[in-house]
Design a protein around this motif. Sequence first.
Motif, mmCIF file in Angstrom:
data_model
loop_
_atom_site.group_PDB
_atom_site.id
_atom_site.type_symbol
_atom_site.label_atom_id
_atom_site.label_comp_id
_atom_site.label_asym_id
_atom_site.label_seq_id
_atom_site.Cartn_x
_atom_site.Cartn_y
_atom_site.Cartn_z
ATOM 1 N N ALA A 7 56.807 37.999 -3.086
ATOM 2 C CA ALA A 7 55.763 37.501 -3.995
ATOM 3 C C ALA A 7 55.963 38.015 -5.412
ATOM 4 O O ALA A 7 55.797 37.280 -6.396
ATOM 5 C CB ALA A 7 54.386 37.912 -3.455
ATOM 6 N N MET A 8 56.369 39.300 -5.523
ATOM 7 C CA MET A 8 56.601 39.852 -6.865
ATOM 8 C C MET A 8 57.797 39.204 -7.535
ATOM 9 O O MET A 8 57.809 38.950 -8.745
ATOM 10 C CB MET A 8 56.788 41.371 -6.772
ATOM 11 C CG MET A 8 55.505 42.130 -6.457
ATOM 12 S SD MET A 8 55.694 43.927 -6.550
ATOM 13 C CE MET A 8 56.758 44.167 -5.106
ATOM 14 N N GLN A 9 58.838 38.913 -6.749
ATOM 15 C CA GLN A 9 59.996 38.247 -7.323
ATOM 16 C C GLN A 9 59.646 36.830 -7.793
ATOM 17 O O GLN A 9 60.110 36.373 -8.840
ATOM 18 C CB GLN A 9 61.126 38.205 -6.292
ATOM 19 C CG GLN A 9 61.763 39.569 -6.026
ATOM 20 C CD GLN A 9 62.830 39.503 -4.959
ATOM 21 O OE1 GLN A 9 62.939 38.496 -4.252
ATOM 22 N NE2 GLN A 9 63.615 40.573 -4.835
ATOM 23 N N GLU A 49 57.918 44.389 7.209
ATOM 24 C CA GLU A 49 57.751 42.952 6.972
ATOM 25 C C GLU A 49 56.724 42.681 5.879
ATOM 26 O O GLU A 49 56.910 41.794 5.025
ATOM 27 C CB GLU A 49 57.345 42.283 8.287
ATOM 28 C CG GLU A 49 57.196 40.771 8.162
ATOM 29 C CD GLU A 49 56.749 40.128 9.469
ATOM 30 O OE1 GLU A 49 56.613 38.884 9.476
ATOM 31 O OE2 GLU A 49 56.523 40.862 10.461
ATOM 32 N N HIS A 50 55.634 43.445 5.887
ATOM 33 C CA HIS A 50 54.602 43.278 4.852
ATOM 34 C C HIS A 50 55.159 43.597 3.470
ATOM 35 O O HIS A 50 54.885 42.877 2.496
ATOM 36 C CB HIS A 50 53.419 44.174 5.195
ATOM 37 C CG HIS A 50 52.333 44.156 4.156
ATOM 38 N ND1 HIS A 50 51.554 43.057 3.899
ATOM 39 C CD2 HIS A 50 51.924 45.129 3.287
ATOM 40 C CE1 HIS A 50 50.702 43.322 2.933
ATOM 41 N NE2 HIS A 50 50.901 44.601 2.549
ATOM 42 N N ARG A 51 55.968 44.663 3.406
ATOM 43 C CA ARG A 51 56.529 45.028 2.109
ATOM 44 C C ARG A 51 57.549 43.994 1.637
ATOM 45 O O ARG A 51 57.660 43.735 0.438
ATOM 46 C CB ARG A 51 57.172 46.403 2.209
ATOM 47 C CG ARG A 51 56.172 47.519 2.440
ATOM 48 C CD ARG A 51 56.639 48.817 1.853
ATOM 49 N NE ARG A 51 55.593 49.825 1.877
ATOM 50 C CZ ARG A 51 55.675 51.005 1.245
ATOM 51 N NH1 ARG A 51 56.756 51.288 0.554
ATOM 52 N NH2 ARG A 51 54.686 51.887 1.314
ATOM 53 N N LEU A 52 58.262 43.431 2.587
ATOM 54 C CA LEU A 52 59.190 42.370 2.188
ATOM 55 C C LEU A 52 58.454 41.152 1.626
ATOM 56 O O LEU A 52 58.920 40.502 0.686
ATOM 57 C CB LEU A 52 60.066 41.968 3.386
ATOM 58 C CG LEU A 52 61.110 43.016 3.821
ATOM 59 C CD1 LEU A 52 61.828 42.546 5.083
ATOM 60 C CD2 LEU A 52 62.114 43.262 2.698
ATOM 61 N N GLU A 97 55.183 49.423 14.692
ATOM 62 C CA GLU A 97 54.331 49.550 13.497
ATOM 63 C C GLU A 97 55.180 49.633 12.231
ATOM 64 O O GLU A 97 54.836 49.051 11.198
ATOM 65 C CB GLU A 97 53.455 50.784 13.640
ATOM 66 C CG GLU A 97 52.428 50.664 14.763
ATOM 67 C CD GLU A 97 51.646 51.949 14.966
ATOM 68 O OE1 GLU A 97 50.622 51.893 15.664
ATOM 69 O OE2 GLU A 97 52.067 52.993 14.411
ATOM 70 N N LEU A 98 56.286 50.356 12.314
ATOM 71 C CA LEU A 98 57.169 50.443 11.135
ATOM 72 C C LEU A 98 57.755 49.070 10.784
ATOM 73 O O LEU A 98 57.898 48.713 9.619
ATOM 74 C CB LEU A 98 58.283 51.440 11.429
ATOM 75 C CG LEU A 98 57.860 52.925 11.508
ATOM 76 C CD1 LEU A 98 59.052 53.793 11.894
ATOM 77 C CD2 LEU A 98 57.278 53.383 10.180
ATOM 78 N N ALA A 99 58.100 48.303 11.839
ATOM 79 C CA ALA A 99 58.634 46.951 11.562
ATOM 80 C C ALA A 99 57.592 46.055 10.890
ATOM 81 O O ALA A 99 57.895 45.255 9.981
ATOM 82 C CB ALA A 99 59.142 46.321 12.857
#
Length: 213
Positions: free
Chosen positions: A66-68, A58-61, A52-54
């Motif tokens: 997208a923000m970059q 991945e979602h945050r990456l 779940e942490l992985a």
Amino acid sequence: MKAEVTEPEQLVLDLDGYEGPIDLVMAAWLAYLKSRLLLPQPPEDDEPSATELAAVLEHRLRLLAAMQTAGGRLMSRPRLGHDVFPRGMPEGLPVVAVPVYEVGLYELLRAYGENRRRTVEAVLAIEPSAFHSVDEALKRLSSFLGQVPDWRELTSFLPEELRGELFLRSALAATFAATLELARRGRIELRQNRTFGPIYLRSPASAGDRTQA
């Protein structure tokens, strides 16, 4: 009494879900994920699993990418004052008025005539018409009175210097009128053999000659 020195106000942003710079956050997440993978998990643990942490990482990456991308697009847009500039005060452009005239032929001719009259001063001189008058014809025929015993055609008494067709016609008309006047006075005799034929004249004949004629 010493005055208290107040610190200048600072800009503080309180954003929901913001946990600091992305590099310190990602480092903490990686360390926590590594610890969960290496250390044995207790039997009753409410913490999320390593899988779940992985997935969350991945979602945050993806969010970071997208923000970059959005930030790169935003920073590549033209900047005010650097790439584009605001419109200044309008320039005082000169206005050239072009007149449009709507006139007819009469107005154009009148304007042309007035302009010619102001620029060219000319005096119109009309030469007198050269016509042969009846008085001149009477004077010319009177010089032949008593010297024309035989019939002679009227055209032989026209002036020798005929200046153009107009003068010829006026001389013929004046001579004909003069012969009628002299015939009325009894100073010459006229004869015409046919209608519209030539007219002949001679000096008055004596009584004997009239009998023979």
